[in-house]
Design a protein around this motif. Structure first.
Motif, PDB file in Angstrom:
ATOM      1  N   LEU A  85      -0.982  -3.060   7.275  1.00 19.03           N
ATOM      2  CA  LEU A  85      -1.339  -2.997   5.859  1.00 19.03           C
ATOM      3  C   LEU A  85      -2.344  -1.889   5.549  1.00 19.03           C
ATOM      4  O   LEU A  85      -2.384  -1.393   4.418  1.00 19.03           O
ATOM      5  CB  LEU A  85      -1.866  -4.348   5.393  1.00 19.03           C
ATOM      6  N   SER A  86      -3.146  -1.487   6.521  1.00 19.06           N
ATOM      7  CA  SER A  86      -4.049  -0.371   6.255  1.00 19.06           C
ATOM      8  C   SER A  86      -3.272   0.905   5.962  1.00 19.06           C
ATOM      9  O   SER A  86      -3.767   1.792   5.267  1.00 19.06           O
ATOM     10  CB  SER A  86      -4.998  -0.161   7.437  1.00 19.06           C
ATOM     11  N   GLU A  87      -2.051   0.996   6.465  1.00 22.48           N
ATOM     12  CA  GLU A  87      -1.172   2.129   6.171  1.00 22.48           C
ATOM     13  C   GLU A  87      -0.272   1.868   4.966  1.00 22.48           C
ATOM     14  O   GLU A  87       0.035   2.778   4.201  1.00 22.48           O
ATOM     15  CB  GLU A  87      -0.271   2.414   7.381  1.00 22.48           C
ATOM     16  N   HIS A  88       0.177   0.612   4.819  1.00 21.35           N
ATOM     17  CA  HIS A  88       1.284   0.358   3.903  1.00 21.35           C
ATOM     18  C   HIS A  88       0.990  -0.630   2.774  1.00 21.35           C
ATOM     19  O   HIS A  88       1.911  -1.089   2.106  1.00 21.35           O
ATOM     20  CB  HIS A  88       2.506  -0.121   4.699  1.00 21.35           C
ATOM     21  N   MET A  89      -0.290  -0.954   2.558  1.00 25.31           N
ATOM     22  CA  MET A  89      -0.592  -1.812   1.417  1.00 25.31           C
ATOM     23  C   MET A  89      -0.302  -1.093   0.101  1.00 25.31           C
ATOM     24  O   MET A  89       0.018  -1.721  -0.917  1.00 25.31           O
ATOM     25  CB  MET A  89      -2.057  -2.270   1.465  1.00 25.31           C
ATOM     26  N   GLY A  90      -0.390   0.212   0.138  1.00 21.49           N
ATOM     27  CA  GLY A  90      -0.031   1.013  -1.032  1.00 21.49           C
ATOM     28  C   GLY A  90      -0.844   0.655  -2.263  1.00 21.49           C
ATOM     29  O   GLY A  90      -2.056   0.442  -2.202  1.00 21.49           O
ATOM     30  N   GLN A  91      -0.168   0.537  -3.395  1.00 17.91           N
ATOM     31  CA  GLN A  91      -0.845   0.285  -4.668  1.00 17.91           C
ATOM     32  C   GLN A  91      -1.440  -1.118  -4.751  1.00 17.91           C
ATOM     33  O   GLN A  91      -2.254  -1.396  -5.625  1.00 17.91           O
ATOM     34  CB  GLN A  91       0.132   0.506  -5.832  1.00 17.91           C
ATOM     35  N   LYS A  92      -1.058  -2.003  -3.825  1.00 16.96           N
ATOM     36  CA  LYS A  92      -1.618  -3.352  -3.827  1.00 16.96           C
ATOM     37  C   LYS A  92      -3.083  -3.360  -3.423  1.00 16.96           C
ATOM     38  O   LYS A  92      -3.762  -4.384  -3.543  1.00 16.96           O
ATOM     39  CB  LYS A  92      -0.821  -4.260  -2.889  1.00 16.96           C
ATOM     40  N   VAL A  93      -3.592  -2.223  -2.933  1.00 16.56           N
ATOM     41  CA  VAL A  93      -5.037  -2.109  -2.701  1.00 16.56           C
ATOM     42  C   VAL A  93      -5.796  -2.354  -3.994  1.00 16.56           C
ATOM     43  O   VAL A  93      -6.893  -2.929  -3.990  1.00 16.56           O
ATOM     44  CB  VAL A  93      -5.374  -0.703  -2.142  1.00 16.56           C
ATOM     45  N   PHE A  94      -5.206  -1.943  -5.109  1.00 15.62           N
ATOM     46  CA  PHE A  94      -5.832  -2.106  -6.413  1.00 15.62           C
ATOM     47  C   PHE A  94      -5.460  -3.478  -6.961  1.00 15.62           C
ATOM     48  O   PHE A  94      -4.318  -3.710  -7.373  1.00 15.62           O
ATOM     49  CB  PHE A  94      -5.386  -0.983  -7.350  1.00 15.62           C
ATOM     50  N   THR A  95      -6.403  -4.389  -6.920  1.00 18.20           N
ATOM     51  CA  THR A  95      -6.160  -5.789  -7.245  1.00 18.20           C
ATOM     52  C   THR A  95      -5.464  -5.922  -8.599  1.00 18.20           C
ATOM     53  O   THR A  95      -5.912  -5.345  -9.600  1.00 18.20           O
ATOM     54  CB  THR A  95      -7.476  -6.577  -7.255  1.00 18.20           C
ATOM     55  N   GLY A  96      -4.366  -6.676  -8.595  1.00 13.17           N
ATOM     56  CA  GLY A  96      -3.621  -6.897  -9.827  1.00 13.17           C
ATOM     57  C   GLY A  96      -2.545  -5.874 -10.099  1.00 13.17           C
ATOM     58  O   GLY A  96      -1.751  -6.026 -11.040  1.00 13.17           O
ATOM     59  N   SER A  97      -2.454  -4.829  -9.274  1.00 13.22           N
ATOM     60  CA  SER A  97      -1.457  -3.785  -9.494  1.00 13.22           C
ATOM     61  C   SER A  97      -0.063  -4.283  -9.164  1.00 13.22           C
ATOM     62  O   SER A  97       0.143  -5.044  -8.212  1.00 13.22           O
ATOM     63  CB  SER A  97      -1.773  -2.562  -8.631  1.00 13.22           C
ATOM     64  N   ASP A  98       0.917  -3.839  -9.945  1.00 12.71           N
ATOM     65  CA  ASP A  98       2.320  -4.126  -9.667  1.00 12.71           C
ATOM     66  C   ASP A  98       2.997  -2.950  -8.969  1.00 12.71           C
ATOM     67  O   ASP A  98       4.223  -2.913  -8.837  1.00 12.71           O
ATOM     68  CB  ASP A  98       3.077  -4.436 -10.968  1.00 12.71           C
ATOM     69  N   GLY A  99       2.201  -1.978  -8.523  1.00  9.13           N
ATOM     70  CA  GLY A  99       2.754  -0.790  -7.882  1.00  9.13           C
ATOM     71  C   GLY A  99       3.352  -1.109  -6.529  1.00  9.13           C
ATOM     72  O   GLY A  99       3.167  -2.194  -5.961  1.00  9.13           O
ATOM     73  N   PRO A 100       4.095  -0.151  -5.967  1.00  7.18           N
ATOM     74  CA  PRO A 100       4.825  -0.393  -4.719  1.00  7.18           C
ATOM     75  C   PRO A 100       3.919  -0.415  -3.498  1.00  7.18           C
ATOM     76  O   PRO A 100       2.829   0.170  -3.487  1.00  7.18           O
ATOM     77  CB  PRO A 100       5.785   0.790  -4.650  1.00  7.18           C
ATOM     78  N   THR A 101       4.385  -1.096  -2.485  1.00  7.87           N
ATOM     79  CA  THR A 101       3.754  -1.039  -1.168  1.00  7.87           C
ATOM     80  C   THR A 101       4.441   0.050  -0.353  1.00  7.87           C
ATOM     81  O   THR A 101       5.533   0.502  -0.673  1.00  7.87           O
ATOM     82  CB  THR A 101       3.884  -2.380  -0.444  1.00  7.87           C
ATOM     83  N   GLY A 102       3.769   0.471   0.719  1.00  2.65           N
ATOM     84  CA  GLY A 102       4.373   1.412   1.647  1.00  2.65           C
ATOM     85  C   GLY A 102       4.023   2.857   1.360  1.00  2.65           C
ATOM     86  O   GLY A 102       3.919   3.273   0.206  1.00  2.65           O
ATOM     87  N   ASP A 103       3.843   3.623   2.435  1.00  6.44           N
ATOM     88  CA  ASP A 103       3.636   5.067   2.338  1.00  6.44           C
ATOM     89  C   ASP A 103       5.020   5.706   2.306  1.00  6.44           C
ATOM     90  O   ASP A 103       5.736   5.738   3.312  1.00  6.44           O
ATOM     91  CB  ASP A 103       2.833   5.556   3.551  1.00  6.44           C
ATOM     92  N   LEU A 104       5.411   6.231   1.140  1.00  8.28           N
ATOM     93  CA  LEU A 104       6.774   6.702   0.943  1.00  8.28           C
ATOM     94  C   LEU A 104       7.115   7.889   1.836  1.00  8.28           C
ATOM     95  O   LEU A 104       8.282   8.084   2.190  1.00  8.28           O
ATOM     96  CB  LEU A 104       6.983   7.067  -0.528  1.00  8.28           C
ATOM     97  N   ARG A 105       6.125   8.663   2.192  1.00 10.46           N
ATOM     98  CA  ARG A 105       6.386   9.808   3.069  1.00 10.46           C
ATOM     99  C   ARG A 105       6.733   9.341   4.473  1.00 10.46           C
ATOM    100  O   ARG A 105       7.718   9.769   5.074  1.00 10.46           O
ATOM    101  CB  ARG A 105       5.155  10.720   3.112  1.00 10.46           C
ATOM    102  N   ILE A 106       5.927   8.413   5.013  1.00 14.28           N
ATOM    103  CA  ILE A 106       6.166   7.916   6.360  1.00 14.28           C
ATOM    104  C   ILE A 106       7.453   7.107   6.441  1.00 14.28           C
ATOM    105  O   ILE A 106       8.179   7.153   7.431  1.00 14.28           O
ATOM    106  CB  ILE A 106       4.967   7.062   6.829  1.00 14.28           C
ATOM    107  N   LEU A 107       7.764   6.364   5.371  1.00 11.94           N
ATOM    108  CA  LEU A 107       8.919   5.477   5.380  1.00 11.94           C
ATOM    109  C   LEU A 107      10.222   6.159   4.976  1.00 11.94           C
ATOM    110  O   LEU A 107      11.268   5.525   4.975  1.00 11.94           O
ATOM    111  CB  LEU A 107       8.655   4.283   4.452  1.00 11.94           C
TER     112      LEU A 107
END
Length: 407
Positions: A210-232
């Protein structure tokens, strides 16, 4: 060679298979006296991952258990309990990956062990944090890979979850356990206090993923995507050339622009889709597919020479066999040979890290089951007649060094 930093530290190794033996091998490599406790038949890893000519040593067992001593003991035998108390009294560190209920039954949990030696460092590597609903569940590397989201990284790239073909969570958590034990040793040096350490595989790997792929969920309440799109991205993989594969990672503008020049596409440097890090990320599919199509037209050697000259990060995509023949590993004398009393000449790996104090010692081959039983007991002050009685009762067992050599 300077004095090894863990010289004089005694470790009672109650671990098996990979995660625990990885941790205790690193302690042994840096000078700790590691006594590996093995049951009749030995550690399961002795027969997993390939078998030697004698049938007693798998390649993995040999790699993970060098520089240790083996004590063959039936922990459930009544006469073994006093012996274990004597061992604990002389041990600085006790490391285990047994489940908690089994430790309690055997009197090897922290409460029991610290009653014998109050300043002991007791490290328990577990599948799951014992405060949660998964406490006590069995766990192996693949179980943790799936549960922690490791397998999902492949699903994001390829559509199907799968495991890394390496016991990667065992290795990572083994290294974390070493870190925690060394921190506890430092604490004990400052305060005189021992302590209990719990190292859970699931939670550590959840943090790792999750330190790599929590993505926008780091921002509490965000509906943004998880995952580093470049790595994935599915194209983030070794790149096919005309005669094989290479690995290239051009991340900065300087590196990317050198890559564009190398593939005869200098126009990409001023193309707004590729002229900055953020633009390339936004157009990652087109960027990577353009790169890959160009590299397919020439050999790996062609591209590696150009990228080396222009400082674009690139390396061969090794097979296991070609890795063992790598020029860098040869130059730094990464491999060594080791004479094993049972298996003959072995290929060993030197410690990869260098220190100005030269903390490296010649490797001692991984032991046969209970090879060091008699010597461990003598170190405790047991006379030979008591050792013989314990052997006769079935509390301890094992070949001595001469018997191991003769098969």
């Amino acid at each position: 060679m300077s004095q090894l930093p863990l010289k004089g530290i005694k470790v009672l190794d109650l671990t098996s298979v990979i995660v625990g033996p990885v941790a205790t091998r690193w302690l042994a490599d840096y000078g700790a006296d590691v006594i590996k406790v093995e049951p009749e038949g030995g550690d399961l890893i002795r027969t997993l991952g390939g078998v030697s000519s004698s049938g007693r040593f798998s390649p993995k067992y040999l790699n993970f258990n060098r520089n240790k001593r083996s004590l063959g003991i039936d922990l459930k035998h009544p006469e073994a309990q006093a012996l274990m108390r004597d061992l604990i009294a002389q041990s600085d560190i006790v490391i285990t990956n047994m489940r908690h209920n089994a430790l309690v039954k055997l009197g090897l949990d922290y409460a029991s062990v610290s009653a014998i030696r109050p300043d002991v460092i007791h490290c328990s590597i577990v599948g799951f944090d014992q405060r949660g609903p998964y406490a006590g569940k069995p766990a192996y590397d693949t179980i943790v890979q799936g549960a922690s989201g490791f397998a999902d990284t492949f699903a994001r790239m390829e559509g199907t979850p799968r495991y890394v073909p390496l016991t990667i969570t065992d290795h990572i958590v083994g290294f974390i356990a070493v870190q925690m034990v060394l921190l506890a040793l430092l604490h004990r040096r400052m305060t005189g206090e021992g302590q209990s350490i719990e190292v859970p595989m699931f939670e550590n790997m959840a943090d790792f993923i999750l330190s790599e792929h929590m993505g926008q969920k780091v921002f509490t309440g965000s509906d943004g995507p998880t995952g580093d799109l470049r790595i994935l991205n599915p194209l983030t993989q070794p790149i096919r050339t005309s005669d094989g594969y290479i690995c290239v990672s051009a991340n900065t503008d300087k590196q990317a622009f050198a890559l564009f020049d190398a593939i005869d596409r200098p126009d990409m440097k001023t193309d707004p889709r590729f002229s900055s890090v953020s633009a390339r990320l936004k157009n990652i599919d087109l960027y990577l597919s353009t790169r890959d199509a160009a590299l397919a037209r020439q050999t790996s050697a062609h591209w590696l020479e150009i990228f080396d000259r222009t400082d674009v990060p690139a390396m061969p995509c090794h097979t296991f066999e070609s890795l063992m023949a790598d020029d860098q590993l040869s130059a730094v004398e990464f491999f060594d040979t080791l004479d094993h009393p049972v298996e003959g000449r072995l290929t060993d790996m030197r410690l990869p890290n260098r220190t100005s104090k030269n903390w490296e010692k010649p490797s001692v081959p991984a032991p046969d089951i209970g090879q060091d039983t008699d010597q461990v007991l003598r170190d405790l002050g047991y006379p030979d007649n008591r050792i013989a009685a314990l052997r006769q009762a079935g509390a301890v067992f094992g070949r001595n060094a001469e018997e191991s050599h003769n098969g």
